[in-house]
Design a protein around this motif. Structure first.
Motif, PDB file in Angstrom:
ATOM      1  N   GLU A 106       0.820  -1.209   0.000  1.00 43.55           N
ATOM      2  CA  GLU A 106       0.000   0.000   0.000  1.00 43.55           C
ATOM      3  C   GLU A 106       0.856   1.263   0.000  1.00 43.55           C
ATOM      4  OE1 GLU A 106      -3.857   0.268   0.111  1.00 43.55           O
ATOM      5  OE2 GLU A 106      -2.889  -1.256  -1.132  1.00 43.55           O
ATOM      6  N   ALA A 107       1.983   1.224   0.707  1.00 46.85           N
ATOM      7  CA  ALA A 107       2.879   2.389   0.744  1.00 46.85           C
ATOM      8  C   ALA A 107       3.461   2.694  -0.630  1.00 46.85           C
ATOM      9  CB  ALA A 107       3.999   2.150   1.750  1.00 46.85           C
ATOM     10  N   PHE A 108       3.548   1.696  -1.491  1.00 51.82           N
ATOM     11  CA  PHE A 108       4.057   1.897  -2.845  1.00 51.82           C
ATOM     12  C   PHE A 108       2.951   2.259  -3.836  1.00 51.82           C
ATOM     13  CE2 PHE A 108       8.041   0.355  -1.366  1.00 51.82           C
ATOM     14  CZ  PHE A 108       8.978   0.806  -2.281  1.00 51.82           C
ATOM     15  N   GLY A 109       1.749   2.490  -3.320  1.00 49.73           N
ATOM     16  CA  GLY A 109       0.669   2.908  -4.199  1.00 49.73           C
ATOM     17  C   GLY A 109      -0.294   1.808  -4.581  1.00 49.73           C
ATOM     18  N   GLY A 110      -0.150   0.643  -3.945  1.00 49.51           N
ATOM     19  CA  GLY A 110      -1.058  -0.460  -4.222  1.00 49.51           C
ATOM     20  C   GLY A 110      -0.402  -1.579  -5.003  1.00 49.51           C
ATOM     21  N   ALA A 111      -1.147  -2.659  -5.171  1.00 49.16           N
ATOM     22  CA  ALA A 111      -0.596  -3.874  -5.758  1.00 49.16           C
ATOM     23  C   ALA A 111      -0.098  -3.667  -7.181  1.00 49.16           C
ATOM     24  CB  ALA A 111      -1.647  -4.981  -5.723  1.00 49.16           C
ATOM     25  N   LYS A 112      -0.821  -2.921  -7.989  1.00 46.09           N
ATOM     26  CA  LYS A 112      -0.427  -2.739  -9.393  1.00 46.09           C
ATOM     27  C   LYS A 112       0.948  -2.084  -9.480  1.00 46.09           C
ATOM     28  CE  LYS A 112      -1.907  -3.137 -13.717  1.00 46.09           C
ATOM     29  NZ  LYS A 112      -2.362  -4.421 -14.293  1.00 46.09           N
ATOM     30  N   GLU A 113       1.152  -1.047  -8.703  1.00 45.18           N
ATOM     31  CA  GLU A 113       2.422  -0.338  -8.728  1.00 45.18           C
ATOM     32  C   GLU A 113       3.530  -1.177  -8.094  1.00 45.18           C
ATOM     33  OE1 GLU A 113       5.246   2.445  -9.527  1.00 45.18           O
ATOM     34  OE2 GLU A 113       3.191   2.335 -10.283  1.00 45.18           O
ATOM     35  N   PHE A 114       3.242  -1.788  -6.959  1.00 37.96           N
ATOM     36  CA  PHE A 114       4.266  -2.577  -6.275  1.00 37.96           C
ATOM     37  C   PHE A 114       4.758  -3.726  -7.148  1.00 37.96           C
ATOM     38  CE2 PHE A 114       5.621  -6.097  -3.584  1.00 37.96           C
ATOM     39  CZ  PHE A 114       6.560  -5.489  -2.769  1.00 37.96           C
ATOM     40  N   ASP A 208       7.926  -1.338  17.368  1.00 39.76           N
ATOM     41  CA  ASP A 208       8.793  -0.597  16.452  1.00 39.76           C
ATOM     42  C   ASP A 208       8.402  -0.797  14.995  1.00 39.76           C
ATOM     43  OD1 ASP A 208      10.399   0.360  18.555  1.00 39.76           O
ATOM     44  OD2 ASP A 208      11.545  -1.511  18.581  1.00 39.76           O
ATOM     45  N   ALA A 209       7.235  -1.385  14.762  1.00 36.66           N
ATOM     46  CA  ALA A 209       6.819  -1.688  13.388  1.00 36.66           C
ATOM     47  C   ALA A 209       6.849  -0.463  12.469  1.00 36.66           C
ATOM     48  CB  ALA A 209       5.430  -2.322  13.388  1.00 36.66           C
ATOM     49  N   PRO A 210       6.423   0.734  12.929  1.00 41.48           N
ATOM     50  CA  PRO A 210       6.501   1.899  12.033  1.00 41.48           C
ATOM     51  C   PRO A 210       7.920   2.207  11.562  1.00 41.48           C
ATOM     52  CG  PRO A 210       5.024   2.359  13.860  1.00 41.48           C
ATOM     53  CD  PRO A 210       5.713   1.056  14.179  1.00 41.48           C
ATOM     54  N   LEU A 211       8.901   2.009  12.441  1.00 38.92           N
ATOM     55  CA  LEU A 211      10.290   2.253  12.053  1.00 38.92           C
ATOM     56  C   LEU A 211      10.755   1.227  11.024  1.00 38.92           C
ATOM     57  CD1 LEU A 211      11.887   3.045  15.554  1.00 38.92           C
ATOM     58  CD2 LEU A 211      11.238   4.667  13.753  1.00 38.92           C
ATOM     59  N   TYR A 212      10.369  -0.027  11.226  1.00 41.67           N
ATOM     60  CA  TYR A 212      10.717  -1.058  10.253  1.00 41.67           C
ATOM     61  C   TYR A 212      10.023  -0.805   8.919  1.00 41.67           C
ATOM     62  CZ  TYR A 212      13.067  -3.989  13.730  1.00 41.67           C
ATOM     63  OH  TYR A 212      13.938  -4.482  14.667  1.00 41.67           O
ATOM     64  N   LEU A 213       8.809  -0.317   8.980  1.00 41.67           N
ATOM     65  CA  LEU A 213       8.073   0.012   7.769  1.00 41.67           C
ATOM     66  C   LEU A 213       8.819   1.080   6.967  1.00 41.67           C
ATOM     67  CD1 LEU A 213       5.311  -0.556   6.317  1.00 41.67           C
ATOM     68  CD2 LEU A 213       4.433   1.457   7.512  1.00 41.67           C
ATOM     69  N   GLU A 214       9.275   2.105   7.648  1.00 42.86           N
ATOM     70  CA  GLU A 214      10.039   3.164   6.980  1.00 42.86           C
ATOM     71  C   GLU A 214      11.321   2.611   6.370  1.00 42.86           C
ATOM     72  OE1 GLU A 214      10.762   6.333   9.699  1.00 42.86           O
ATOM     73  OE2 GLU A 214       8.645   6.787  10.005  1.00 42.86           O
ATOM     74  N   ARG A 215      11.971   1.708   7.093  1.00 42.98           N
ATOM     75  CA  ARG A 215      13.215   1.120   6.599  1.00 42.98           C
ATOM     76  C   ARG A 215      12.958   0.287   5.349  1.00 42.98           C
ATOM     77  NH1 ARG A 215      16.018  -1.881  11.263  1.00 42.98           N
ATOM     78  NH2 ARG A 215      15.906   0.237  12.077  1.00 42.98           N
ATOM     79  N   TYR A 216      11.891  -0.482   5.371  1.00 39.90           N
ATOM     80  CA  TYR A 216      11.524  -1.267   4.188  1.00 39.90           C
ATOM     81  C   TYR A 216      11.284  -0.362   2.984  1.00 39.90           C
ATOM     82  CZ  TYR A 216      10.755  -6.225   5.387  1.00 39.90           C
ATOM     83  OH  TYR A 216      10.899  -7.564   5.676  1.00 39.90           O
ATOM     84  N   ALA A 218      12.210   2.707   2.368  1.00 42.43           N
ATOM     85  CA  ALA A 218      13.420   3.392   1.908  1.00 42.43           C
ATOM     86  C   ALA A 218      14.342   2.437   1.153  1.00 42.43           C
ATOM     87  CB  ALA A 218      14.150   4.014   3.097  1.00 42.43           C
ATOM     88  N   THR A 219      14.512   1.234   1.693  1.00 43.51           N
ATOM     89  CA  THR A 219      15.403   0.256   1.057  1.00 43.51           C
ATOM     90  C   THR A 219      14.883  -0.183  -0.297  1.00 43.51           C
ATOM     91  OG1 THR A 219      16.162  -0.548   3.213  1.00 43.51           O
ATOM     92  CG2 THR A 219      16.493  -2.002   1.323  1.00 43.51           C
ATOM     93  N   LEU A 220      13.601  -0.485  -0.359  1.00 43.53           N
ATOM     94  CA  LEU A 220      13.021  -0.919  -1.630  1.00 43.53           C
ATOM     95  C   LEU A 220      13.054   0.195  -2.665  1.00 43.53           C
ATOM     96  CD1 LEU A 220       9.979  -3.057  -0.401  1.00 43.53           C
ATOM     97  CD2 LEU A 220      12.171  -3.877  -1.250  1.00 43.53           C
ATOM     98  N   GLN A 221      12.812   1.415  -2.223  1.00 43.97           N
ATOM     99  CA  GLN A 221      12.863   2.550  -3.150  1.00 43.97           C
ATOM    100  C   GLN A 221      14.276   2.727  -3.690  1.00 43.97           C
ATOM    101  OE1 GLN A 221      10.088   4.271  -4.229  1.00 43.97           O
ATOM    102  NE2 GLN A 221      11.579   4.906  -5.748  1.00 43.97           N
ATOM    103  N   GLU A 222      15.275   2.562  -2.843  1.00 45.79           N
ATOM    104  CA  GLU A 222      16.670   2.652  -3.285  1.00 45.79           C
ATOM    105  C   GLU A 222      16.976   1.574  -4.326  1.00 45.79           C
ATOM    106  OE1 GLU A 222      19.063   2.382   0.179  1.00 45.79           O
ATOM    107  OE2 GLU A 222      18.467   4.349   0.964  1.00 45.79           O
ATOM    108  N   CYS A 223      16.436   0.384  -4.131  1.00 45.55           N
ATOM    109  CA  CYS A 223      16.656  -0.692  -5.090  1.00 45.55           C
ATOM    110  C   CYS A 223      16.054  -0.346  -6.445  1.00 45.55           C
ATOM    111  CB  CYS A 223      16.046  -1.997  -4.555  1.00 45.55           C
ATOM    112  SG  CYS A 223      16.926  -2.685  -3.138  1.00 45.55           S
ATOM    113  N   VAL A 224      14.872   0.228  -6.436  1.00 46.42           N
ATOM    114  CA  VAL A 224      14.235   0.630  -7.698  1.00 46.42           C
ATOM    115  C   VAL A 224      15.062   1.705  -8.390  1.00 46.42           C
ATOM    116  CG1 VAL A 224      12.218   1.769  -8.701  1.00 46.42           C
ATOM    117  CG2 VAL A 224      11.913  -0.011  -6.963  1.00 46.42           C
ATOM    118  N   GLU A 225      15.521   2.681  -7.623  1.00 43.40           N
ATOM    119  CA  GLU A 225      16.310   3.763  -8.207  1.00 43.40           C
ATOM    120  C   GLU A 225      17.642   3.262  -8.738  1.00 43.40           C
ATOM    121  OE1 GLU A 225      16.510   6.514  -4.987  1.00 43.40           O
ATOM    122  OE2 GLU A 225      14.430   7.155  -5.192  1.00 43.40           O
ATOM    123  N   GLU A 226      18.204   2.260  -8.070  1.00 44.25           N
ATOM    124  CA  GLU A 226      19.481   1.686  -8.495  1.00 44.25           C
ATOM    125  C   GLU A 226      19.363   0.996  -9.825  1.00 44.25           C
ATOM    126  OE1 GLU A 226      22.490  -1.854  -6.944  1.00 44.25           O
ATOM    127  OE2 GLU A 226      21.400  -0.630  -5.482  1.00 44.25           O
TER     128      GLU A 226
END
Length: 227
Positions: A106-114, A208-216, A218-226
């Motif tokens: 959902e944070a990535f805009g939903g299933a289609k985008e993810f 701490d789930a919100p912090l892990y969510l942010e980490r996920y 950020a990491t996944l977004q970096e992978c896409v940008e890479e």
């Protein structure tokens, strides 16, 4: 044109359980079931009907309440309906990992985008059980050694669906040991990044789930940008 979806559907429809496991280890293979075959066809046709390479996100092996039921990684019957828009008559199941993963989706805009960017899978694609509980392929040496040829084969086959070799995401710190071993042997990925497993987060670090969510995210977004 052969698409990611075509290859994935054919693969899962033909997936068979190995016969060489220790006698106390069970395997759940939902893919021969007509209801699961229908889900697999609809899911991959809806989200993967193209030739775009995905970043592979690899877990350990499915749980008995997620892909062990639906055939879709980290996805319960209810999340398949709610987030993927795929109706089914399967009984709702409890699965912590699925709950966390679909917050990421959902944070990535939903299933289609993810799913246009990522492919969720596991080192071993079938759920394992022992004493009617979830079991990991690395929980004992005999199971690991018995499954290692299958793990190598199944990951290599899934990469043929269409993958970006620059980076892979590993879910689970212990899982990382085995993915890196596999990668050292096969040279599948240029780089591996590791995140804590969703089940571990919600079972032991829920505050701490919100912090892990942010980490996920950020990491996944970096992978896409890479890529």
């Amino acid at each position: 044109m052969t698409t990611f979806a075509n290859k994935a559907i054919a693969y899962y429809n033909a997936l068979a359980a190995p016969a060489n496991l220790p006698p106390d280890i069970g395997v759940m293979n939902p893919f021969p079931k007509p209801a699961v075959q229908q889900i697999v066809e609809e899911f991959y046709t809806k989200f993967f009907d193209d030739n775009k390479p995905r970043v592979f996100v690899l877990g350990i092996n499915p749980g008995r309440f997620g892909a062990g039921v639906t055939g879709i990684s980290f996805t319960t019957p209810q999340n398949l309906r709610r987030y993927c828009g795929i109706d089914n008559d399967l009984r709702d199941t409890p699965e912590l990992s699925s709950r966390f993963i679909y917050r990421i989706v959902e944070a990535f805009g939903g299933a289609k985008e993810f799913y246009s960017q990522f492919f969720l899978t596991s080192l071993f694609p079938l759920a394992l059980t022992k004493d009617n509980k979830n079991y990991n392929f690395y929980d004992d040496r005999a199971t690991t050694e018995a499954l290692w040829p299958a793990i190598t084969h199944e990951v290599k086959t899934q990469l043929n669906f269409g993958y970006n070799r620059r980076v892979a995401v590993c879910l689970g710190r212990k899982n990382e040991t085995y993915l890196r071993r596999l990668n050292d042997q096969q040279g599948f990925f240029d780089r591996i990044v590791t995140l804590d497993h969703p089940r571990y987060i919600l079972q032991y670090k829920s505050k701490d789930a919100p912090l892990y969510l942010e980490r996920y995210i950020a990491t996944l977004q970096e992978c896409v940008e890479e890529t």
